[in-house]
Structures are given as C-alpha cells and as structure tokens.
Design a protein around this motif. Sequence first.
Motif, short mmCIF file in Angstrom:
data_model
loop_
_atom_site.label_atom_id
_atom_site.label_comp_id
_atom_site.label_asym_id
_atom_site.label_seq_id
_atom_site.Cartn_x
_atom_site.Cartn_y
_atom_site.Cartn_z
N UNK A 218 -48.25 34.53 -2.26
CA UNK A 218 -47.62 33.54 -1.39
C UNK A 218 -48.10 32.15 -1.82
N UNK A 219 -47.17 31.24 -2.06
CA UNK A 219 -47.51 29.88 -2.51
C UNK A 219 -46.96 28.88 -1.50
N UNK A 220 -47.84 28.07 -0.92
CA UNK A 220 -47.42 27.06 0.05
C UNK A 220 -47.46 25.69 -0.61
N UNK A 221 -46.32 25.26 -1.16
CA UNK A 221 -46.20 23.97 -1.83
C UNK A 221 -47.37 23.72 -2.78
N UNK A 222 -47.53 24.59 -3.79
CA UNK A 222 -48.73 24.56 -4.63
C UNK A 222 -48.86 23.33 -5.51
N UNK A 223 -47.79 22.54 -5.69
CA UNK A 223 -47.88 21.36 -6.55
C UNK A 223 -47.84 20.05 -5.78
N UNK A 224 -47.73 20.10 -4.45
CA UNK A 224 -47.49 18.87 -3.70
C UNK A 224 -48.69 17.93 -3.69
N UNK A 225 -49.90 18.46 -3.91
CA UNK A 225 -51.09 17.60 -3.90
C UNK A 225 -51.49 17.14 -5.30
N UNK A 226 -50.67 17.44 -6.29
CA UNK A 226 -51.03 17.16 -7.67
C UNK A 226 -50.38 15.88 -8.19
#
Length: 256
Positions: A175-183
Amino acid sequence: MTNNPYMKPFNPETDPLISVRDLQKNFKDLHALKGVDLDIYQGDVIFVVGPSGSGKSTFLRCLNCLEEADGGEIFFEGVNITNRNVDINRHRQKMGMVFQQFNLFPHMTVMKNLTQAPIILQHKSKEEAEAEAIKLLERVGLADRADAYPNQLSGGQKQRIAIVRALCMKPDVMLFDEPTSALDPEMVGEVLEVMRDLAKQKMTMVVVTHEMAFAREVASKVVFMAEGKILEVAPPDVFFNNPRTDRLKSFLEKVL
C-alpha cells in the motif's frame, strides 16, 4: 476455515485478495467514506486518484486498519479484518505500507531499520534477515548505504529504503500513500522506478497518487474517488481517454 464466522473460503487464483464492501468512515461531522466497494485481485496494480479530500488516503489506511471503519467489511485473504475479534497485527504483517513521510527510525542504521521487524515479528535470525535485506537493497541500488543513518540519506533514498523495509516482511500486498509527494522533483523518478519494477514482478499494489502519467503507464486499473465515493474504475486507457462521468472529465481537465 468455514466454521470460523470471521472467515470465508479463499482461493488466491480466483477470489479477490482484498474485497471491500460498503466501507464507511466518519471523522466527527465529516463522512469521509460513503459506502466504498472494491475488489483487488492478486497481481493487480490499483491506482487511486481524485481531488484532495476525496477520501483516498482514508480508504488506504482503512485497508490495513490504521483507521477503524465505522461500517462495512474488508476481507483480506478470506478474513474479515474489520471484525474486532480478529488479530489484525498478524494480518497487517502481510500488508506493506509506505507513507508520504518515510517514518524511518532516525537512531538506527538502514540495516537495523530493515531487519528489526523480520527478526522480532517473524523470528528470523539476524544473519537471514540481513542477507535478505542486502538483496533488496541491491535491487534498489542502495546496498552501499546499509550502514548509513536516515539523516545521511536524500529524500529519494529514504523513500526507497522505506519501500525495502516493507518488502523485507515479504508482504502479499503493498500500500502506497502518495509516496512521492514529499520529494523534490528530481528525486521522484528514482522512487517511481522501484515501484515500476515491483509492478513488473506482479506485486499486488494499491497506490494513492497524483502522478497521472505514472498511473497511465503502470496501473492495471485506475480508481477515481470524489466526496468519499468511488465514481469510476477502469483500465488506464479507458479511464484517461473515455471517462464516463462529468466529475471525472472535469478532474482530468484540471490535472492533465
């Protein structure tokens, strides 16, 4: 199995790995999920998209009971994990979760972050856990960072390590919860490449994301959520090229 009221027969070849029925979730006056239904089969790569506040992350967190549902049922591998008599921690071990923020233990090396759960929860030897961790680190190009601490890593490296940490438990679904949004933008690609590799290896995945081009490329199905409901589910070519509802058409016009 069938004598257990919290279970039903499960055949991974034909039955959904996860079956969601009439899922409800409230936060005080906010009705966040309004009767969500979805079947996720082994090998599916499901991308969940929609406007902010549509219930995407809440839905994902309900899948492994990080949020407790207020109604409906979630069957995972034939077990009703929304039933309070079920040992959710045992089933949660089969669900890898990757968050927006990396949630690595800052006082532990990368290797310690990766091996702690397999050693404690799965009773693996230190040697076995470390050998498996190194193989996974090699897959994501970070074998040379095994002895580093999280504060010595870039954001993209931290997120790749977070993915490896979940994979070390050998989960049946990720399960991935917006895995790139903090990058930072230049780090997004290295994380997406790891996810692309997992999809090619038929890992079952549920991904909440704003990365529309990536969803179009990798997803087996794309789910559109708005106002706590699933409004459309379709393969990416149909989803992006022939949306059925005006709500999805409006959303795609704004994000594409």
